[in-house]
Design a protein around this motif. Structure first.
Motif, PDB file in Angstrom:
ATOM      1  N   GLN A  94      13.409  99.841  99.366  1.00  0.00           N
ATOM      2  CA  GLN A  94      12.345 100.207  98.416  1.00  0.00           C
ATOM      3  C   GLN A  94      11.989 101.677  98.513  1.00  0.00           C
ATOM      4  O   GLN A  94      11.812 102.361  97.491  1.00  0.00           O
ATOM      5  CB  GLN A  94      11.118  99.330  98.674  1.00  0.00           C
ATOM      6  CG  GLN A  94      11.307  97.869  98.301  1.00  0.00           C
ATOM      7  CD  GLN A  94      10.141  96.997  98.728  1.00  0.00           C
ATOM      8  OE1 GLN A  94       9.297  97.406  99.523  1.00  0.00           O
ATOM      9  NE2 GLN A  94      10.082  95.777  98.203  1.00  0.00           N
ATOM     10  N   ARG A  95      11.904 102.197  99.737  1.00  0.00           N
ATOM     11  CA  ARG A  95      11.568 103.619  99.916  1.00  0.00           C
ATOM     12  C   ARG A  95      12.685 104.506  99.383  1.00  0.00           C
ATOM     13  O   ARG A  95      12.428 105.548  98.760  1.00  0.00           O
ATOM     14  CB  ARG A  95      11.320 103.922 101.399  1.00  0.00           C
ATOM     15  CG  ARG A  95      10.049 103.301 101.952  1.00  0.00           C
ATOM     16  CD  ARG A  95       9.921 103.581 103.438  1.00  0.00           C
ATOM     17  NE  ARG A  95       9.776 105.008 103.719  1.00  0.00           N
ATOM     18  CZ  ARG A  95       9.901 105.549 104.930  1.00  0.00           C
ATOM     19  NH1 ARG A  95      10.206 104.757 105.974  1.00  0.00           N
ATOM     20  NH2 ARG A  95       9.734 106.842 105.117  1.00  0.00           N
ATOM     21  N   TRP A  96      13.929 104.099  99.619  1.00  0.00           N
ATOM     22  CA  TRP A  96      15.062 104.898  99.147  1.00  0.00           C
ATOM     23  C   TRP A  96      15.091 104.931  97.616  1.00  0.00           C
ATOM     24  O   TRP A  96      15.266 106.001  97.020  1.00  0.00           O
ATOM     25  CB  TRP A  96      16.360 104.316  99.706  1.00  0.00           C
ATOM     26  CG  TRP A  96      17.602 104.762  98.993  1.00  0.00           C
ATOM     27  CD1 TRP A  96      18.425 103.987  98.216  1.00  0.00           C
ATOM     28  CD2 TRP A  96      18.177 106.078  98.974  1.00  0.00           C
ATOM     29  NE1 TRP A  96      19.465 104.732  97.720  1.00  0.00           N
ATOM     30  CE2 TRP A  96      19.336 106.023  98.170  1.00  0.00           C
ATOM     31  CE3 TRP A  96      17.816 107.292  99.556  1.00  0.00           C
ATOM     32  CZ2 TRP A  96      20.138 107.136  97.934  1.00  0.00           C
ATOM     33  CZ3 TRP A  96      18.620 108.417  99.324  1.00  0.00           C
ATOM     34  CH2 TRP A  96      19.759 108.326  98.524  1.00  0.00           C
ATOM     35  N   LEU A  97      14.908 103.788  96.972  1.00  0.00           N
ATOM     36  CA  LEU A  97      14.979 103.743  95.515  1.00  0.00           C
ATOM     37  C   LEU A  97      13.797 104.457  94.872  1.00  0.00           C
ATOM     38  O   LEU A  97      13.931 105.052  93.799  1.00  0.00           O
ATOM     39  CB  LEU A  97      15.040 102.294  95.040  1.00  0.00           C
ATOM     40  CG  LEU A  97      16.336 101.535  95.359  1.00  0.00           C
ATOM     41  CD1 LEU A  97      16.239 100.087  94.879  1.00  0.00           C
ATOM     42  CD2 LEU A  97      17.547 102.224  94.738  1.00  0.00           C
ATOM     43  N   ALA A  98      12.650 104.429  95.538  1.00  0.00           N
ATOM     44  CA  ALA A  98      11.453 105.044  94.957  1.00  0.00           C
ATOM     45  C   ALA A  98      11.399 106.546  95.189  1.00  0.00           C
ATOM     46  O   ALA A  98      10.946 107.303  94.318  1.00  0.00           O
ATOM     47  CB  ALA A  98      10.194 104.383  95.525  1.00  0.00           C
ATOM     48  N   VAL A  99      11.857 107.000  96.362  1.00  0.00           N
ATOM     49  CA  VAL A  99      11.679 108.403  96.745  1.00  0.00           C
ATOM     50  C   VAL A  99      13.003 109.123  97.001  1.00  0.00           C
ATOM     51  O   VAL A  99      13.225 110.229  96.495  1.00  0.00           O
ATOM     52  CB  VAL A  99      10.786 108.504  98.015  1.00  0.00           C
ATOM     53  CG1 VAL A  99      10.594 109.960  98.416  1.00  0.00           C
ATOM     54  CG2 VAL A  99       9.446 107.819  97.790  1.00  0.00           C
ATOM     55  N   GLY A 100      13.870 108.518  97.798  1.00  0.00           N
ATOM     56  CA  GLY A 100      15.065 109.211  98.246  1.00  0.00           C
ATOM     57  C   GLY A 100      16.130 109.387  97.190  1.00  0.00           C
ATOM     58  O   GLY A 100      16.594 110.508  96.925  1.00  0.00           O
ATOM     59  N   ARG A 101      16.511 108.296  96.529  1.00  0.00           N
ATOM     60  CA  ARG A 101      17.607 108.390  95.555  1.00  0.00           C
ATOM     61  C   ARG A 101      17.260 109.287  94.370  1.00  0.00           C
ATOM     62  O   ARG A 101      18.099 110.098  93.943  1.00  0.00           O
ATOM     63  CB  ARG A 101      18.012 106.999  95.070  1.00  0.00           C
ATOM     64  CG  ARG A 101      19.346 107.005  94.302  1.00  0.00           C
ATOM     65  CD  ARG A 101      19.738 105.613  93.820  1.00  0.00           C
ATOM     66  NE  ARG A 101      21.060 105.637  93.231  1.00  0.00           N
ATOM     67  CZ  ARG A 101      21.340 106.074  92.009  1.00  0.00           C
ATOM     68  NH1 ARG A 101      20.342 106.531  91.230  1.00  0.00           N
ATOM     69  NH2 ARG A 101      22.576 106.080  91.542  1.00  0.00           N
ATOM     70  N   PRO A 102      16.051 109.191  93.801  1.00  0.00           N
ATOM     71  CA  PRO A 102      15.728 110.104  92.688  1.00  0.00           C
ATOM     72  C   PRO A 102      15.818 111.576  93.083  1.00  0.00           C
ATOM     73  O   PRO A 102      16.138 112.426  92.236  1.00  0.00           O
ATOM     74  CB  PRO A 102      14.288 109.712  92.330  1.00  0.00           C
ATOM     75  CG  PRO A 102      14.166 108.292  92.762  1.00  0.00           C
ATOM     76  CD  PRO A 102      14.973 108.202  94.020  1.00  0.00           C
TER      77      PRO A 102
END
Length: 307
Positions: free
Chosen positions: A200-208
């Motif tokens: 969830q953290r990666w999709l919300a913050v990291g990947r973008p």
């Protein structure tokens, strides 16, 4: 000095290329396997006494393996070369390129089932805690690395499989991943709550933060916005292991070993572990029962008064 590949007769070279296309297109073998078979069979076919495939016979096959053994080639490599030769000669007979299959009677040494170094459960927890601390500031690369480690340990997937995941392969509601493994076989694997939080953290913050207009739909991205390369993923795991004092220096496959071993230690059924790992045969998964029994013996020797 790099040695050039031996030049094969046109008929022989054409047969080899047709066989490699068969491995790739019909058998769905990985590029790594196709490259290995190309190297093995090029060396074998260079030994032909005449520039024709019909000169390939059982004595030549046996001599080829014996010469490799005499130069110190390991048992695993010998077994792979023998398998490559048998697969090739069987294909050559089926396609009418050989009148008989000389490889059908070719034997090779069985590779020893070496027990892999296994991360203890507490060491795995320390590894992931350290990665979580590194991602506390929401640095996108740190968030990606945390998710990579969580998924490798939670699911036991291969490094190429996790790097091949697309965003659409994630079913967040069921906490499952759709994985395409060896031989293009598809399976579903599950992950737990810690991996869910990292995802969830990666999709919300990291990947973008890492995505570019031309980025692929890959779940894990590199620093330039492309799909994460397996070589980079291996480096991430090795670097992360340095944060765990006393832990073995393992890569992604070591986390796969740890996932399987810890599942079996916790009472998981061998068939379920086989399905999770994507093993074609149960005998491959049984290696991990040897690991757990070996660890049990160590504990018994240390703890039992009459050991």
């Amino acid at each position: 000095m790099v040695r050039s590949a031996p030049e094969l007769a046109p008929e022989v070279a054409a047969a080899l290329e047709a066989f490699l296309q068969y491995l790739d297109l019909e058998r769905g073998r990985s590029p790594h396997t196709v490259r290995a078979y190309r190297g093995d069979l090029t060396g074998l076919l260079a030994e032909l006494p005449r520039p024709e495939l019909a000169a390939l016979d059982l004595p030549l096959l046996r001599r080829w393996l014996a010469d490799a053994h005499a130069t110190g080639t390991g048992r695993s490599t010998l077994a792979r070369r023998a398998a490559a030769a048998r697969t090739f000669t069987a294909w050559a007979q089926r396609t009418g390129r050989l009148p008989t299959d000389p490889g059908a009677r070719l034997e090779s040494p069985r590779p020893r089932a070496a027990l892999p170094a296994v991360l203890r459960a507490d060491q795995a927890a320390d590894l992931l805690d350290a990665a979580g601390s590194g991602a506390a500031e929401n640095d996108p690369v740190a968030l990606r690395d945390l998710l990579l480690l969580e998924l490798l340990y939670a699911t036991g997937v291969r490094v190429a499989e996790v790097c091949g995941l697309d965003v659409d392969d994630v079913d967040a509601g069921r906490r499952t991943l759709r994985v395409v493994g060896k031989g293009n076989r598809e399976r579903t694997v599950v992950y737990g709550v810690p991996a869910e939080r990292a995802l969830q953290r990666w999709l919300a913050v990291g990947r973008p933060a890492l995505a570019r207009p031309a980025s692929p739909p890959a779940l894990l991205l590199g620093t330039r916005g492309g799909r994460l390369d397996p070589r980079v993923a291996r480096s991430v795991v090795h670097r992360a292991m340095t944060a765990v004092p006393g832990a073995p220096d393992i890569g992604p496959h070591g986390l796969r070993h740890a996932a399987a071993t810890h599942l079996l230690d916790g009472g998981a059924d061998l068939r379920h572990v086989q399905e999770l790992l994507g093993h074609a045969t149960l005998s491959t998964t049984q290696l991990y029962t040897h690991v757990t029994v070996d660890r049990l013996k160590v504990v018994h020797d240390q703890a039992h008064p009459r050991a």
